[in-house]
Design a protein around this motif. Structure first.
Motif, short mmCIF file in Angstrom:
data_model
loop_
_atom_site.label_atom_id
_atom_site.label_comp_id
_atom_site.label_asym_id
_atom_site.label_seq_id
_atom_site.Cartn_x
_atom_site.Cartn_y
_atom_site.Cartn_z
N ASP A 151 0.98 8.52 8.35
CA ASP A 151 1.83 8.61 7.16
C ASP A 151 2.02 9.98 6.42
OD1 ASP A 151 3.34 7.71 5.16
OD2 ASP A 151 1.85 6.33 4.15
N ASN A 188 0.87 -1.26 -0.08
CA ASN A 188 0.14 -0.04 -0.28
C ASN A 188 0.82 1.23 -0.18
OD1 ASN A 188 -2.19 -1.77 0.24
ND2 ASN A 188 -2.20 -1.73 2.49
N TYR A 189 0.49 2.08 -0.92
CA TYR A 189 1.29 3.44 -0.72
C TYR A 189 0.98 4.35 0.46
CZ TYR A 189 3.20 7.84 -2.66
OH TYR A 189 3.84 8.95 -2.93
N GLN A 236 -0.33 4.43 4.17
CA GLN A 236 -0.54 3.59 5.40
C GLN A 236 -1.61 4.30 6.13
OE1 GLN A 236 1.03 0.53 5.85
NE2 GLN A 236 1.65 0.74 3.79
#
Length: 152
Positions: free
Chosen positions: A51, A44-45, A47
């Motif tokens: 993030d 996943n880019y 979080q």
């Protein structure tokens, strides 16, 4: 004696690398503490909330505060570079600094052309500098040398 010259492409790349390493030293442990080691292996880019806060908001605030209070980031300070107003040569306004930071995105989006522009422009301005009305100067301060022999 204080001579100033425009800071060129490579010295600014060096300053950016220093800043990136310093940010990595601060951000990596924070992200690991918040999300654990799976942060680094997750496909996943995005979080979560922290993030965005730690990777985008905090660095933006830190960079702008360094600019406001020191007219340079730590990397620029190490390489004796300073950001000045392009018209007056003095300290840029807070609005110019904020605009300069946002203009980094304008400079980076089209294949980093606005950043590469520093190597082409006669005043060594990137698009972010032009949009904010700033220059990055290299301070070459002459050091006074005592020619008298030292007392022994």
């Amino acid at each position: 004696m204080n001579e100033q010259e425009y800071a060129g492409f490579w010295v600014r790349v060096g300053a950016a690398l220093i800043d990136s390493i310093l940010l990595l030293i601060v951000i990596s442990p924070l992200m690991t503490a918040i999300y654990g080691m799976q942060y680094w292996t997750s496909p996943n880019y995005f979080q979560g909330f922290w993030d965005v806060v730690v990777n985008y908001l905090l660095p933006a605030i830190a960079i702008i505060l360094f600019w406001i209070y020191r007219a340079a980031t730590p990397g620029k300070m190490m390489l004796k570079l300073t950001i000045v107003d392009a018209k007056t040569g003095g300290q840029p306004s807070k609005g110019q600094y904020i605009g300069r930071y946002l203009a980094y995105y304008v400079s980076a989006i089209p294949l980093f052309l606005g950043l590469i522009w520093v190597g082409i422009d006669k005043r060594k301005q990137g698009w972010h500098d032009m949009l904010a009305g700033t220059l990055v100067l290299r301070n070459n301060q002459a050091v006074a040398v005592n020619s008298e022999p030292a007392d022994e």
